[in-house]
Design a protein around this motif. Structure first.
Motif, PDB file in Angstrom:
ATOM      1  N   ALA A  33       0.496 -15.211   0.336  1.00  0.00           N
ATOM      2  CA  ALA A  33       0.847 -15.546  -1.048  1.00  0.00           C
ATOM      3  C   ALA A  33       0.549 -14.322  -1.916  1.00  0.00           C
ATOM      4  N   PRO A  34       1.164 -14.237  -3.064  1.00  0.00           N
ATOM      5  CA  PRO A  34       0.845 -13.114  -3.962  1.00  0.00           C
ATOM      6  C   PRO A  34      -0.651 -13.092  -4.301  1.00  0.00           C
ATOM      7  N   HIS A  35      -1.208 -11.899  -4.378  1.00  0.00           N
ATOM      8  CA  HIS A  35      -2.617 -11.775  -4.719  1.00  0.00           C
ATOM      9  C   HIS A  35      -2.808 -12.113  -6.203  1.00  0.00           C
ATOM     10  N   THR A  36      -4.038 -12.412  -6.566  1.00  0.00           N
ATOM     11  CA  THR A  36      -4.353 -12.685  -7.967  1.00  0.00           C
ATOM     12  C   THR A  36      -5.162 -11.527  -8.536  1.00  0.00           C
ATOM     13  N   LYS A  37      -5.213 -11.441  -9.857  1.00  0.00           N
ATOM     14  CA  LYS A  37      -6.029 -10.409 -10.502  1.00  0.00           C
ATOM     15  C   LYS A  37      -7.500 -10.588 -10.148  1.00  0.00           C
ATOM     16  N   THR A  56     -13.590   6.715   0.371  1.00  0.00           N
ATOM     17  CA  THR A  56     -12.259   6.859   0.962  1.00  0.00           C
ATOM     18  C   THR A  56     -11.878   5.575   1.704  1.00  0.00           C
ATOM     19  N   VAL A  57     -10.629   5.170   1.540  1.00  0.00           N
ATOM     20  CA  VAL A  57     -10.137   3.984   2.226  1.00  0.00           C
ATOM     21  C   VAL A  57      -8.771   4.274   2.837  1.00  0.00           C
ATOM     22  N   ALA A  58      -8.469   3.551   3.889  1.00  0.00           N
ATOM     23  CA  ALA A  58      -7.113   3.492   4.429  1.00  0.00           C
ATOM     24  C   ALA A  58      -6.631   2.079   4.137  1.00  0.00           C
ATOM     25  N   VAL A  59      -5.422   1.974   3.659  1.00  0.00           N
ATOM     26  CA  VAL A  59      -4.857   0.686   3.276  1.00  0.00           C
ATOM     27  C   VAL A  59      -3.754   0.332   4.264  1.00  0.00           C
ATOM     28  N   GLY A  60      -3.809  -0.872   4.798  1.00  0.00           N
ATOM     29  CA  GLY A  60      -2.791  -1.331   5.723  1.00  0.00           C
ATOM     30  C   GLY A  60      -2.165  -2.611   5.225  1.00  0.00           C
ATOM     31  N   HIS A  61      -0.856  -2.767   5.492  1.00  0.00           N
ATOM     32  CA  HIS A  61      -0.187  -4.002   5.075  1.00  0.00           C
ATOM     33  C   HIS A  61       1.006  -4.316   5.961  1.00  0.00           C
ATOM     34  N   SER A  62       1.267  -5.605   6.082  1.00  0.00           N
ATOM     35  CA  SER A  62       2.493  -6.005   6.762  1.00  0.00           C
ATOM     36  C   SER A  62       3.648  -5.799   5.783  1.00  0.00           C
ATOM     37  N   ARG A  63       4.862  -6.007   6.245  1.00  0.00           N
ATOM     38  CA  ARG A  63       6.033  -5.607   5.459  1.00  0.00           C
ATOM     39  C   ARG A  63       6.588  -6.695   4.550  1.00  0.00           C
ATOM     40  N   ARG A  68       2.829  -6.154   0.650  1.00  0.00           N
ATOM     41  CA  ARG A  68       3.154  -4.835   0.105  1.00  0.00           C
ATOM     42  C   ARG A  68       2.657  -4.719  -1.348  1.00  0.00           C
ATOM     43  N   ALA A  69       2.897  -5.750  -2.151  1.00  0.00           N
ATOM     44  CA  ALA A  69       2.463  -5.727  -3.551  1.00  0.00           C
ATOM     45  C   ALA A  69       0.940  -5.665  -3.657  1.00  0.00           C
ATOM     46  N   ALA A  70       0.238  -6.402  -2.813  1.00  0.00           N
ATOM     47  CA  ALA A  70      -1.226  -6.376  -2.837  1.00  0.00           C
ATOM     48  C   ALA A  70      -1.744  -4.991  -2.474  1.00  0.00           C
ATOM     49  N   VAL A  89      -0.524   2.420   5.449  1.00  0.00           N
ATOM     50  CA  VAL A  89       0.194   2.180   6.696  1.00  0.00           C
ATOM     51  C   VAL A  89       0.764   0.766   6.685  1.00  0.00           C
ATOM     52  N   ASP A  90       2.031   0.650   7.066  1.00  0.00           N
ATOM     53  CA  ASP A  90       2.616  -0.685   7.200  1.00  0.00           C
ATOM     54  C   ASP A  90       3.019  -0.921   8.642  1.00  0.00           C
ATOM     55  N   TRP A  91       3.297  -2.179   8.960  1.00  0.00           N
ATOM     56  CA  TRP A  91       3.700  -2.531  10.322  1.00  0.00           C
ATOM     57  C   TRP A  91       4.547  -3.793  10.281  1.00  0.00           C
ATOM     58  N   PRO A  92       5.390  -3.969  11.308  1.00  0.00           N
ATOM     59  CA  PRO A  92       6.194  -5.191  11.416  1.00  0.00           C
ATOM     60  C   PRO A  92       5.352  -6.318  12.014  1.00  0.00           C
ATOM     61  N   GLU A  93       5.863  -7.517  11.951  1.00  0.00           N
ATOM     62  CA  GLU A  93       5.149  -8.647  12.552  1.00  0.00           C
ATOM     63  C   GLU A  93       5.193  -8.602  14.071  1.00  0.00           C
TER      64      GLU A  93
END
Length: 158
Positions: A33-37, A56-63, A68-70, A89-93
């Protein structure tokens, strides 16, 4: 430069895909679901706590759009507060082995990882991270869709 052992080479070539029966158990889980503030503020507070020592962080998300918005919102807020994002970094399901995103997430040795993802893709990727990288799950922070108690019958850490 250290040489890899035969076992390390075999481990890199072996797919860590979870068995189909276990993967099927994720099928009924809702998409992110969309993230909240408030959620974003809480995540930032965890990472910026003085005792955390994270810069320092690495951010990963599904597509999917929500993940992506989060990831984008977190990255923008983190950098606005003076933090450094070393990779996004993104990745497929579904993927053949998950090695490429796993290596990209860990290549810069971040202080922490921030994940926004659908449960199945993340479960698959985290298996590869554990098998093939120096990823530390204790330095990983995630948006709500990855709440470990979302389904107590699922073994998210096999």
């Amino acid at each position: 430069m250290t040489r890899m052992t035969g076992r390390q080479i075999r481990d890199l070539s072996r797919s860590p895909l979870m068995p189909a029966a276990l993967a099927a158990r994720y099928a009924g889980m809702p998409p992110p679901a969309p993230h909240t503030k408030a959620e974003l503020r809480s995540l930032l507070a965890l990472l910026t706590a003085p005792a955390a020592g994270i810069s320092t962080v690495a951010v990963g998300h599904s597509r999917d759009a929500a993940s992506r918005a989060a990831a984008e919102a977190f990255s923008a807020a983190w950098q606005a507060d003076g933090g450094t994002v070393v990779a996004i970094v993104d990745w497929p399901e579904r993927a053949a082995s998950w090695l490429r995103p796993a290596v990209r997430l860990t290549a810069q040795s971040p202080d922490a990882w921030v994940i926004a993802a659908a449960p199945l893709g993340w479960a698959q990727l985290s298996r590869r991270l554990r098998l093939s990288t120096d990823w530390d799950p204790y330095r990983t922070f995630a948006f709500a869709p990855l709440e470990p108690d979302a389904d107590p019958d699922l073994d998210l850490h096999p």
